[in-house]
Design an enzyme around this catalytic site. Structure first.
Site, PDB file in Angstrom:
ATOM      1  N   GLU A 137      57.836  32.801  84.337  1.00 25.72           N
ATOM      2  CA  GLU A 137      58.285  31.409  84.414  1.00 25.72           C
ATOM      3  C   GLU A 137      57.868  30.673  83.142  1.00 25.72           C
ATOM      4  O   GLU A 137      56.875  30.999  82.510  1.00 25.72           O
ATOM      5  CB  GLU A 137      57.700  30.732  85.654  1.00 25.72           C
ATOM      6  N   ASN A 197      53.074  30.952  75.127  1.00 27.33           N
ATOM      7  CA  ASN A 197      52.026  29.972  75.394  1.00 27.33           C
ATOM      8  C   ASN A 197      50.946  29.975  74.320  1.00 27.33           C
ATOM      9  O   ASN A 197      50.423  28.920  73.940  1.00 27.33           O
ATOM     10  CB  ASN A 197      51.401  30.225  76.765  1.00 27.33           C
ATOM     11  N   LEU A 220      53.730  18.599  68.341  1.00 30.09           N
ATOM     12  CA  LEU A 220      53.126  18.130  67.094  1.00 30.09           C
ATOM     13  C   LEU A 220      52.357  16.827  67.308  1.00 30.09           C
ATOM     14  O   LEU A 220      52.117  16.092  66.354  1.00 30.09           O
ATOM     15  CB  LEU A 220      54.204  17.926  66.015  1.00 30.09           C
ATOM     16  N   GLY A 224      45.816  15.337  70.103  1.00 28.35           N
ATOM     17  CA  GLY A 224      45.227  14.879  71.351  1.00 28.35           C
ATOM     18  C   GLY A 224      43.789  15.344  71.474  1.00 28.35           C
ATOM     19  O   GLY A 224      43.203  15.880  70.520  1.00 28.35           O
ATOM     20  N   GLY A 251      45.001  21.875  77.369  1.00 30.67           N
ATOM     21  CA  GLY A 251      44.416  22.346  78.614  1.00 30.67           C
ATOM     22  C   GLY A 251      45.491  22.609  79.641  1.00 30.67           C
ATOM     23  O   GLY A 251      46.596  23.021  79.319  1.00 30.67           O
ATOM     24  N   CYS A 257      47.741  26.638  82.368  1.00 31.75           N
ATOM     25  CA  CYS A 257      48.305  27.819  81.694  1.00 31.75           C
ATOM     26  C   CYS A 257      47.635  28.161  80.364  1.00 31.75           C
ATOM     27  O   CYS A 257      47.151  29.282  80.194  1.00 31.75           O
ATOM     28  CB  CYS A 257      49.805  27.623  81.464  1.00 31.75           C
TER      29      CYS A 257
END
Length: 444
Positions: free
Chosen positions: A149, A206, A248, A251, A255, A258
């Site tokens: 997924e 990921n 981009l 932050g 987290g 995943c």
């Protein structure tokens, strides 16, 4: 249009979204879970997951008779053409994915699966899991398929129904084509491959996104040191089609459910075959450092370069790992809050998706039921989650409630000019602070 009888094992983010969306595509879906209370709630159309559009799809599927919920996997699979495994694969010892739930379900249903059934790994699992599951089943009449997924919390329904691609991996071409046919109405590009490659696609995607985020966070720090503007830098980068605009935004670190789990799992996979994945290890190390840098930035803005946070009251805006979800799993906002608490800060917080009775947060932070109460008497405000409603706050009122007129915006989410006009100093990422001419630091 093929219509199948489908069983979905697990009703978390992935399982419930998968079941509800496949039902909306016309398939008959039976979802199973081990939590009796959850099954009862879902059977009544009550969805506790904060996910736009999901509750509506569940209720529509129930009303149409295409979607149902049962207790236990054994009660869902007996008449299924396709069975989706959507059970948790949390980070286990050493960072490897824990497959205990997958193996438990497989052992429970292997003798109940109808001949010709296809068993689909939807959970994020390490390379080799499809082969391992096939061995556990031990039935040549049941095919095992990997169908990862690519859902983002907060937009999972949209992502499922508007996919960039469908990836299906299997030893049997017929089984792979059957799973691909489930998504035929979506018209998405489909990648048919072997199971090992399909399993690796999810991790590769990921971990690439995690690397991109760590890179932009590092660039934001460099911008602060050389006097550049990270927004202009990333805009200039993003127009390059080889890079793109997505992921981009700097932050407080990445987290969620995943990226932390998948980066550690891929490192474990690499280590198991003797490959030193130094780039990915640097990505995770950089992410840990980013959270510590946020604490240093907050302390510098609120109490000065040599001040202590011990006993200092700070107001936090947002604790979930991203806006649009109530998920706290591996939340960078909560990680930063925990580090602030370890330095002795007194923390109060508001998050529109959280209840003031979230028991798991009480040792770190005291939740309040509205944002203005968070500002009252605080030495500074820290925005940690990019909820849209925070931009619409009455910042003049917030300024009057604060003891120290400082806002640290770890998402570059707020308008510095609005805050400046309210008499507040704005400290973002990858920019120079915006301090109103009348601003005077309030002693801690």
């Amino acid at each position: 249009m093929y219509r199948y009888d489908i069983a979905v094992i697990g009703t978390g983010y992935v399982g419930l979204t998968t079941g509800a969306c496949l039902s909306s595509l016309g398939h008959r879906v039976l979802c199973a879970d081990v939590d009796a209370r959850k099954v009862e709630q879902l059977s009544r159309g009550e969805v506790r997951i904060l996910e736009p559009g999901l509750a509506e799809l569940v209720r529509e599927g129930l009303a149409a008779g295409r979607l149902g919920f049962v207790l236990g996997a054994a009660n869902a699979v007996r008449d299924a053409d396709v069975v989706f495994l959507c059970v948790p694969t949390p980070m286990g010892e050493g960072g490897a994915a824990d497959l205990a739930a997958v193996e438990s379900v497989v052992e429970e249903v292997r003798d109940l699966l109808p001949p010709g059934c296809v068993l689909v790994n939807k959970s994020t699992v390490p390379v080799g899991t499809a082969e391992r599951v096939a061995e556990l089943i031990g039935r040549p009449d049941v095919s095992v398929v990997s169908n990862p997924e690519f859902l983002r919390e907060g937009s999972a329904v949209h992502d499922f129904l508007n996919p960039d691609r469908i990836v299906v991996g299997a030893q049997s071409p017929a089984a792979a084509e059957r799973v691909a046919a489930l998504y035929a109405r979506l018209g998405a590009p489909t990648v048919l491959t072997d199971a090992a490659s399909a399993e690796l696609v999810k991790y590769a995607a990921n971990c690439f996104l995690a690397t991109k985020l760590s890179y932009v966070n590092a660039m934001a720090e460099l911008c602060e040191r050389v006097g550049a503007n990270i927004g202009d830098v990333t805009e200039g980068m993003g127009y390059d089609r080889r890079i793109g605009q997505a992921f981009l935004q700097p932050g407080p670190g990445w987290g969620g459910s995943c990226l932390p789990k998948d980066t550690q799992a891929l490192l474990q996979v690499a280590e198991s075959v003797g490959f030193d994945f130094t780039l990915l290890r640097a990505t995770t190390d950089s992410n840990a450092r980013q959270r510590e840098r946020m604490v240093d930035k907050i302390a510098h803005a609120c109490v000065g370069p040599h001040g202590s946070l011990r006993g200092v009251r700070l107001g936090l805006l947002g604790l979930t790992f991203k806006a649009g979800t109530n998920d706290l799993r591996d939340s960078p906002a909560l990680a930063v809050a925990t580090l602030l608490r370890e330095q002795g800060a007194e923390l109060v917080a508001y998050d529109p998706a959280l209840s003031v009775h979230q028991a798991e947060l009480t040792e770190v932070v005291r939740l309040l039921d509205e944002p203005y109460a968070v500002a009252e008497g605080a030495a500074g405000l820290v925005l940690l989650t990019e909820w849209p409603e925070f931009r619409a706050l009455d910042w003049g009122r917030m300024a009057n409630l604060l003891a120290g007129r400082v806002v640290v915006d770890t998402r570059n989410h707020l308008d510095p000019d609005v805050l400046s006009r309210a008499g507040l100093s704005w400290h973002g990422l990858g920019n120079q602070p915006v301090v109103p001419a009348s601003s005077v630091r309030v002693p801690a």
